[in-house]
Design a protein around this motif. Structure first.
Motif, PDB file in Angstrom:
ATOM      1  N   ARG A   1       0.845  -1.183   0.000  1.00  0.00           N
ATOM      2  CA  ARG A   1       0.000   0.000   0.000  1.00  0.00           C
ATOM      3  C   ARG A   1       0.885   1.239   0.000  1.00  0.00           C
ATOM      4  NH1 ARG A   1      -4.479  -1.965  -1.831  1.00  0.00           N
ATOM      5  NH2 ARG A   1      -6.027  -2.749  -0.350  1.00  0.00           N
TER       6      ARG A   1
ATOM      7  N   ARG B   1       0.640   5.160   1.014  1.00  0.00           N
ATOM      8  CA  ARG B   1      -0.138   6.249   1.584  1.00  0.00           C
ATOM      9  C   ARG B   1       0.008   7.511   0.747  1.00  0.00           C
ATOM     10  NH1 ARG B   1       1.697   6.459   7.753  1.00  0.00           N
ATOM     11  NH2 ARG B   1       3.710   6.029   6.732  1.00  0.00           N
TER      12      ARG B   1
ATOM     13  N   SER C   1      -2.536   7.195  -2.031  1.00  0.00           N
ATOM     14  CA  SER C   1      -3.887   7.429  -1.521  1.00  0.00           C
ATOM     15  C   SER C   1      -4.121   8.903  -1.243  1.00  0.00           C
ATOM     16  CB  SER C   1      -4.105   6.609  -0.247  1.00  0.00           C
ATOM     17  OG  SER C   1      -3.897   5.233  -0.482  1.00  0.00           O
ATOM     18  N   THR C   2      -3.146   9.555  -0.574  1.00  0.00           N
ATOM     19  CA  THR C   2      -3.286  10.976  -0.256  1.00  0.00           C
ATOM     20  C   THR C   2      -3.367  11.815  -1.521  1.00  0.00           C
ATOM     21  OG1 THR C   2      -2.028  10.634   1.792  1.00  0.00           O
ATOM     22  CG2 THR C   2      -2.244  12.894   0.992  1.00  0.00           C
TER      23      THR C   2
ATOM     24  N   ASN D   1      -6.669   3.618  -3.179  1.00  0.00           N
ATOM     25  CA  ASN D   1      -6.417   2.561  -2.196  1.00  0.00           C
ATOM     26  C   ASN D   1      -6.243   1.191  -2.820  1.00  0.00           C
ATOM     27  OD1 ASN D   1      -6.642   3.285   0.882  1.00  0.00           O
ATOM     28  ND2 ASN D   1      -8.060   4.658  -0.166  1.00  0.00           N
TER      29      ASN D   1
END
Length: 377
Positions: free
Chosen positions: A28, A30, A33-34, A107
């Motif tokens: 993943r 971040r 995603s951000t 995500n």
């Protein structure tokens, strides 16, 4: 690398990856995603921000415009509130839908969709302060620090570029009439927000490959772990060998039980033995009901002798049948003629012993059997 220091030099197997996925261990980012949430929010405001601003301007205008009779009507406040909510509901919903789509994509872009109940369980090991210090001051902490510094640098540079782009427009906003000036300011704010958000793509392009690489490094295995996993998946070779041995012995017992039902046993004469059965009233070819070499061949001969099953010596035919035919299979078509001569002799000998014919058949000679050269073994 830590993986090399611990001897973890092998890429994770598919089972290792599957087990990790079931525990919620998937790559993943971040940063991805951000970035996707911020860009999605910026695009949502760019597409529907005008409608939202218009609705809010109208709501504010209605709230500040008060008729005399409205001052004495208590229900008027609720009517104004309902009208304001109706005006902004659809723009807000549209912006949130765009935001939701980008959030979901951000995500699941790497690692895909994954739901794991195990990942939701509380892990008290994460509350260990020593482990926390290792994460902060370890390689992962250093990577996060470098990413933070890089993000600040990228955003500052992007902000400077935006300032240079919109400097002249910002200077002339105050000369525009309302609400045009307000809308223009909001448009510039949205573009600046979108550009600053999109600048994080630079960080994302670095972080995504790193997260995939780091995930793979964390799941790397030692050579012994790979062997153990293969052993567990395929079965212990020792146990598999015992199973094969047990199955072979069971097959031998079945074959020995079929020998008394055979019409003839053809031998090498000592090393090979094959037992054949033929139903003259059936439509199939002669069938192999038992075969063996050395000790097994001796057992077949002994059982055949005990049950008065004819035993003929035909070395070439015995080897050909042994190597080309399996248990309870019909003999190859190329051996039909040779086996037919063997069965004809056996049936003629049986009729002679039963007194059905007076003349004893001539002595059997295996040298006269028509065996094709490609069936020599």
């Amino acid at each position: 690398m830590a993986a090399d220091a611990e001897g973890r030099t092998e890429d994770p197997t598919s089972k290792k990856l599957s087990d990790a996925r079931s525990k919620g261990q998937i790559p993943r980012s971040r940063e991805l995603s951000t970035m996707m949430v911020l860009v999605g929010g910026g695009l949502g405001f760019l597409l529907y921000g005008h409608y939202l601003a218009t609705a809010m301007f109208g709501m504010l205008k209605n709230a500040l415009t008060l008729e005399r009779e409205d001052a004495f009507d208590i229900s008027r406040m609720f009517v104004q509130m309902e009208s304001a909510l109706d005006a902004i509901a659809w723009p807000v919903l549209a912006i949130n839908i765009v935001l939701l789509i980008f959030a979901v994509i951000g995500n699941i872009a790497i690692g895909g969709y994954n739901f794991s109940a195990k990942a939701m369980r509380p892990k008290f090991s994460k509350m260990n302060p020593i482990t926390g210090f290792k994460r902060i001051f370890g390689i992962q902490g250093l990577v996060e620090l470098v990413k933070s510094i890089a993000k600040v640098a990228v955003v500052v540079i992007s902000a400077y570029v935006c300032f240079k782009m919109f400097y002249q427009e910002l200077l002339h906003i105050n000369v525009e009439s309302m609400p045009g000036g307000l809308f223009k300011a909001l448009e510039i704010m949205i573009w600046v927000f979108l550009i600053l958000s999109a600048s994080l793509i630079v960080i994302t392009l670095i972080d995504v490959p790193y997260q995939i690489y780091n995930h793979n490094e964390q799941l790397k295995m030692t050579k012994q772990e790979v062997k153990d996993e293969h052993k567990n998946a395929e079965g212990d070779p020792l146990i598999k060998g015992k199973i094969r041995q047990a199955m072979f012995k069971a097959s031998q017992r079945r074959m020995l039980q079929e020998v008394p039902k055979a019409d003839v046993v053809v031998t090498n004469p000592t090393h090979f033995a094959v037992a054949l059965k033929y139903d003259p009233l059936g439509t199939g070819a002669p069938m192999l009901v038992a075969k063996g070499v050395d000790e097994m061949a001796g057992h077949i001969r002994d059982i055949a002798t005990a049950h008065e099953v004819p035993i003929l010596t035909a070395p070439m035919l015995a080897r050909a049948i042994y190597y080309t035919t399996e248990f309870e299979e019909e003999i190859p078509e190329k051996l039909f003629a040779a086996v037919a001569q063997v069965l004809a002799y056996v049936f003629a000998l049986r009729d002679y012993k039963k007194g059905k014919v007076k003349k004893r058949p001539k002595q059997f000679r295996s040298s006269n059997l028509p065996i094709p050269p490609d069936m020599y073994y």
